[in-house]
Motif scaffolding. Structure first.
Motif, short mmCIF file in Angstrom:
data_model
loop_
_atom_site.label_atom_id
_atom_site.label_comp_id
_atom_site.label_asym_id
_atom_site.label_seq_id
_atom_site.Cartn_x
_atom_site.Cartn_y
_atom_site.Cartn_z
N LYS A 11 48.04 45.36 13.62
CA LYS A 11 47.44 44.73 14.81
C LYS A 11 46.21 45.51 15.27
O LYS A 11 45.19 44.93 15.63
N ILE A 14 43.08 44.91 13.17
CA ILE A 14 42.42 43.63 13.46
C ILE A 14 41.64 43.73 14.78
O ILE A 14 40.47 43.38 14.87
N LYS A 15 42.34 44.24 15.81
CA LYS A 15 41.71 44.29 17.14
C LYS A 15 40.48 45.20 17.17
O LYS A 15 39.48 44.90 17.83
N ALA A 17 38.35 45.65 15.07
CA ALA A 17 37.16 45.02 14.47
C ALA A 17 36.75 43.74 15.20
O ALA A 17 35.80 43.08 14.81
N ASP A 18 37.50 43.40 16.26
CA ASP A 18 37.23 42.15 16.98
C ASP A 18 36.21 42.42 18.10
O ASP A 18 36.56 42.90 19.18
N GLU A 20 34.44 40.44 19.98
CA GLU A 20 34.55 39.61 21.17
C GLU A 20 35.62 40.19 22.12
O GLU A 20 35.44 40.22 23.33
N HIS A 21 36.70 40.65 21.52
CA HIS A 21 37.76 41.30 22.30
C HIS A 21 37.19 42.53 23.01
O HIS A 21 37.38 42.73 24.21
N ARG A 22 36.43 43.30 22.27
CA ARG A 22 35.87 44.52 22.86
C ARG A 22 34.90 44.19 23.99
O ARG A 22 34.83 44.86 25.00
N HIS A 157 42.30 40.64 29.07
CA HIS A 157 41.61 40.31 27.81
C HIS A 157 41.12 38.86 27.79
O HIS A 157 40.59 38.42 26.76
#
Ligand code: SF4
Length: 466
Positions: A11, A14-15, A17-18, A20-22, A157
């Motif tokens: 998990k 994945i996060k 490298a995300d 948009e999440h950051r 988030h």
């Protein structure tokens, strides 16, 4: 590697490298960072306030047995009932039994991490009871079928567009609604639920032993409604939330709000000290407080880790943590995320399955710097690591690697074996797992011994020439 550890790595990979999440997290934490320094100006000496708070919590935790008994004595004298739950199962059993007795079909619940810890909503659903989250952030998360992302800001988030889309999908509203309109939609739905519910459940930010009271802090007023409308009020609270006196709130309320959200004081601060008394117009007919252990006494039993029980769940360490800001709250796979989660989860849920969380830290110490009650979080993370090794919670490969390392470092002849490029090839070839998330190890072309000899030779030559 345990299942939980594998999931955590998958998990977080994945996060991390995300982008948009950051972006969303940085935006929300950025807003927090902008207001907290302002909130802190209300203290003449914020360092002294943190130190004092730590001392108060130290006293509360060192005398916890007496404080809990005192709380029970005073609270029950006003008609309240105290139930002691050692485990999640016991707490759920008590709640279900009260709900059955009250013929409860609907339960309204205010924001409470401890009810997340015991997975109250799932348990209620199994017993055919509708359990509704009444805090807006929690309500959004419940609609989305997700656990809270952050201990203070459950839907941190999600952007306002994400929430509008979610409401449109789940409630059939216009996907272009503004945050104000979305809040009104939630409010209209929830207002009905308060009046329907037979039982209201809240957590507690603090329990007060001298007056036998429960202190609840919130910004929306939903906790007040959750305990004012239903005839039965159940409080679920971890035993560590103890404060010796109601007067301690003068320090802890501003501290919690400033470090949690940058506010000088949270909008609603309520002290509840029992069910409705004769002659009073408000309040429930019955009030229960469930004092939950669920592994907390394991922490109490550990002189080093005991300090983690001082936590007031302000969330400041999460906002300051570079790891949390990259992987987000859900990757931890535990109720409590961020630095405090990485400290307490292995001790609450077991080293075997959760020790990896204590290794997921750069040990930069930022968490310790910002903690409202000065918990030495990074040192506790290190202590967890040491504890896990002492308990033998290491893989065969790791043990062998350290054994070989020890033998090699103690023998000069082995350290001198091969040149830098050969060592690079061998070591980087063996430790493939290590390299998944890190760069190659780069050995010096010459050994220390060679460099030392060269230096000695140079010094001798210089001396001879002089
Ligand atoms: S450990 Fe400290 S900073 Fe983190 S949530 Fe608890 S009180 Fe706040």
């Amino acid at each position: 590697m345990s299942d939980t550890s594998e999931k955590f790595i998958a998990k977080s990979t994945i996060k991390a490298a995300d982008l948009e999440h950051r972006r969303k997290i940085n935006f929300n934490i950025g807003r927090y960072n902008a207001v907290v320094p302002q909130g802190k100006t209300q203290f003449d000496n914020v360092e002294l306030a943190r130190e004092k708070a730590k001392n108060v919590k130290w006293r509360a935790i060192e005398t916890l047995d007496q404080q809990l008994e005192q709380f029970e004595k005073v609270f029950t004298s006003r008609g309240g009932k105290v139930l002691w739950a050692e485990t999640t199962e016991q707490a759920i059993e008590e709640i279900v039994s009260i709900c059955k007795e009250k013929n409860c079909k609907t339960l309204v619940k205010s924001k409470s991490m401890v009810t997340e810890e015991i997975h109250l909503n799932d348990a209620m659903e199994k017993h055919g009871i509708e359990s509704i989250e009444t805090d807006l952030g929690e309500y959004i998360q419940q609609l989305d079928g997700e656990a809270p992302y952050h201990i203070v800001t459950p839907a941190m988030h999600k952007s306002k567009e994400d929430v509008a889309k979610l409401f449109a999908e789940k409630l059939g509203t216009d996907p272009k609604l503004t945050p104000e309109q979305l809040t009104l939609v939630a409010r209209n739905i929830l207002r009905e639920k308060y009046t329907e519910a037979e039982v209201g459940v809240t957590g507690a930010n603090f329990i007060l032993s001298d007056i036998g009271g429960v202190a609840v802090t919130e910004n929306e007023g939903n906790a007040r409604l959750s305990c004012a409308f239903p005839k039965t009020h159940i409080v679920v609270v971890g035993i560590e939330k103890m404060l010796p006196s109601v007067t301690d709130l003068a320090l802890f309320w501003p501290l919690l709000s400033t470090f949690g959200t940058g506010q000088k004081i949270t909008v609603y601060n309520t002290i509840i000290s029992g069910p409705r008394q004769p002659g009073e117009t408000d309040g429930p007919d019955e009030m229960y407080v469930i004092l939950l252990d669920n592994g907390r006494t394991n922490i109490l039993d550990n002189p080093k880790q005991r300090e983690s029980l001082y936590c007031i769940r302000c969330g400041a360490c999460l906002n300051a943590c570079p790891v949390y800001k990259n992987i987000g709250g859900h990757a931890y796979g535990a109720t409590y995320s961020g630095p405090i989660g990485s400290v307490i989860t292995p001790n609450l849920m077991g080293m075997k399955d959760y020790k990896h969380l204590s290794f997921a830290s750069s040990l930069c110490g930022n968490c310790t710097e910002v903690c409202a009650v000065k918990i030495n979080l990074h040192e506790l993370l290190l202590d967890n690591r040491a504890q896990s090794v002492e308990e033998g919670q290491t893989t065969f490969t790791e043990r062998m690697a350290w054994k070989v390392w020890k033998i090699a470092s103690l023998k000069r002849s082995m350290m001198n074996m091969g040149n830098g490029s050969l060592k690079n090839k061998v070591v980087n070839g063996i430790f493939k797992d290590w390299k998944k998330h890190r760069g190659d190890l780069d050995f010096s072309p010459k050994t220390f011994n060679e460099m030392w000899k060269e230096r000695l030779a140079k010094t001798t030559n210089n001396r001879d020439e002089n």
